[in-house]
Design an enzyme around this catalytic site. Sequence first.
Site, PDB file in Angstrom:
ATOM      1  N   HIS A   9     -10.062  31.777  29.931  1.00  0.00           N
ATOM      2  CA  HIS A   9      -9.497  32.002  31.259  1.00  0.00           C
ATOM      3  C   HIS A   9      -8.467  33.134  31.218  1.00  0.00           C
ATOM      4  CE1 HIS A   9     -11.076  28.314  33.318  1.00  0.00           C
ATOM      5  NE2 HIS A   9     -11.277  28.001  32.048  1.00  0.00           N
ATOM      6  N   ASP A  51      -5.805  31.362  38.636  1.00  0.00           N
ATOM      7  CA  ASP A  51      -7.043  30.782  38.124  1.00  0.00           C
ATOM      8  C   ASP A  51      -7.578  29.754  39.112  1.00  0.00           C
ATOM      9  OD1 ASP A  51      -8.944  29.173  36.553  1.00  0.00           O
ATOM     10  OD2 ASP A  51      -8.174  30.311  34.859  1.00  0.00           O
ATOM     11  N   HIS A  99     -21.305  22.986  46.060  1.00  0.00           N
ATOM     12  CA  HIS A  99     -22.262  22.125  46.762  1.00  0.00           C
ATOM     13  C   HIS A  99     -22.053  20.648  46.425  1.00  0.00           C
ATOM     14  CE1 HIS A  99     -24.504  25.282  48.694  1.00  0.00           C
ATOM     15  NE2 HIS A  99     -24.715  25.900  47.543  1.00  0.00           N
TER      16      HIS A  99
END
Length: 365
Positions: free
Chosen positions: A26, A120, A153
């Site tokens: 990250h 982030d 989703h």
Amino acid sequence: MEPKSMEQGTQRETHILCFCFPAQGHINPILQFSKRLASKGLKVTLVSTSSSTVSSKFIQTQATSINIEIISDDEPDEGQSRTANLDFFEAYKTFVSQSLSEFIKKQLSSEYPPKFIIYDSIIPWILDIARGFGMDGAPFFTQPWAVNSIYYHFLQGKFKIPLEEPIVSLPSMPPLKLNDLPSFFDAADAYPTSLNMLVNQFSNVEKLNWLFCNTFDELEDEIVKWMASKYPVKNIGPSIPSTYIDKRLENDKNYGLSLFKPTTDSCLKWLDSKEIGSVVYVSFGSFSAIEKEQLEEVAWGLKMSNCYFLWAVRESESGKLPRNFSEETSEMGLVVSWCPQLEVLAHKSVGCFVTIAGGTRRSRH
């Protein structure tokens, strides 16, 4: 993003904060994003926390265009910790919320107060902190939209775990089976906190004015168009050193950060001796813990493949390898504790990359 010169008088007036989660996968992409922003003439401060190894001795000369600030994500050891019964992410949120608020408050009284924060995506609550000080912000997604959209989703209730149907049908995506989904879905009981964290990247998506992502349109055109039709998507990837893409940033050859000491010379000399496209490069990341049985299966697979292989196995994981594996495969393979991944992937002798993305998949026997 193209570097663009600015008038000297306005060069440092716009101050951007970039906040990264303390994990190398990250940190490095947002570090590269920070360099690109700084190349536009912006004042950029990369903020991370004390539990990460982002510090001046790890951010090397490539990161001199940006400021580095470390804030606390823990509390002094004074008897019983107030977060003793909290998991890492709860404790992280508790202390980062406080220390980041204090940091922003201090910065707002500086000569160039910050106007915006890029954070982030797995820590969406940063936006609330920023807006509490009159700033705006935007998440930075380190994974591509093909992965991000699955979490989106799921949050929207388009499918459930366990799957009600053998196939998951999502917009602008091919039919997906359980094995095609991120491994956290297959091991939801084993990683409930991690799955919740990844899904909640989109918990405040309706409030956002920008969504930055470490991808590019040509890589996943259909899903990018679908996401962009719903939300203000801005792709800025691939977020890797300039040398490997456009060469627009001078001397930008590496991230400037590594949690481990790379064995650069031995890896590249070994690769130099191999034919084009003949080497399988294997690396399972900085933190993934692979079960002993799984690592042994990978080892035997590499040994029986009769292919050259370069395998990065962290020292903490090396004890899981079959006994004398390195010695017995020395003619075909090289096992190292770490290697310079960008240089390895760019090497002409590497023809295959075997890796892991976000968690481990449990074996099914």
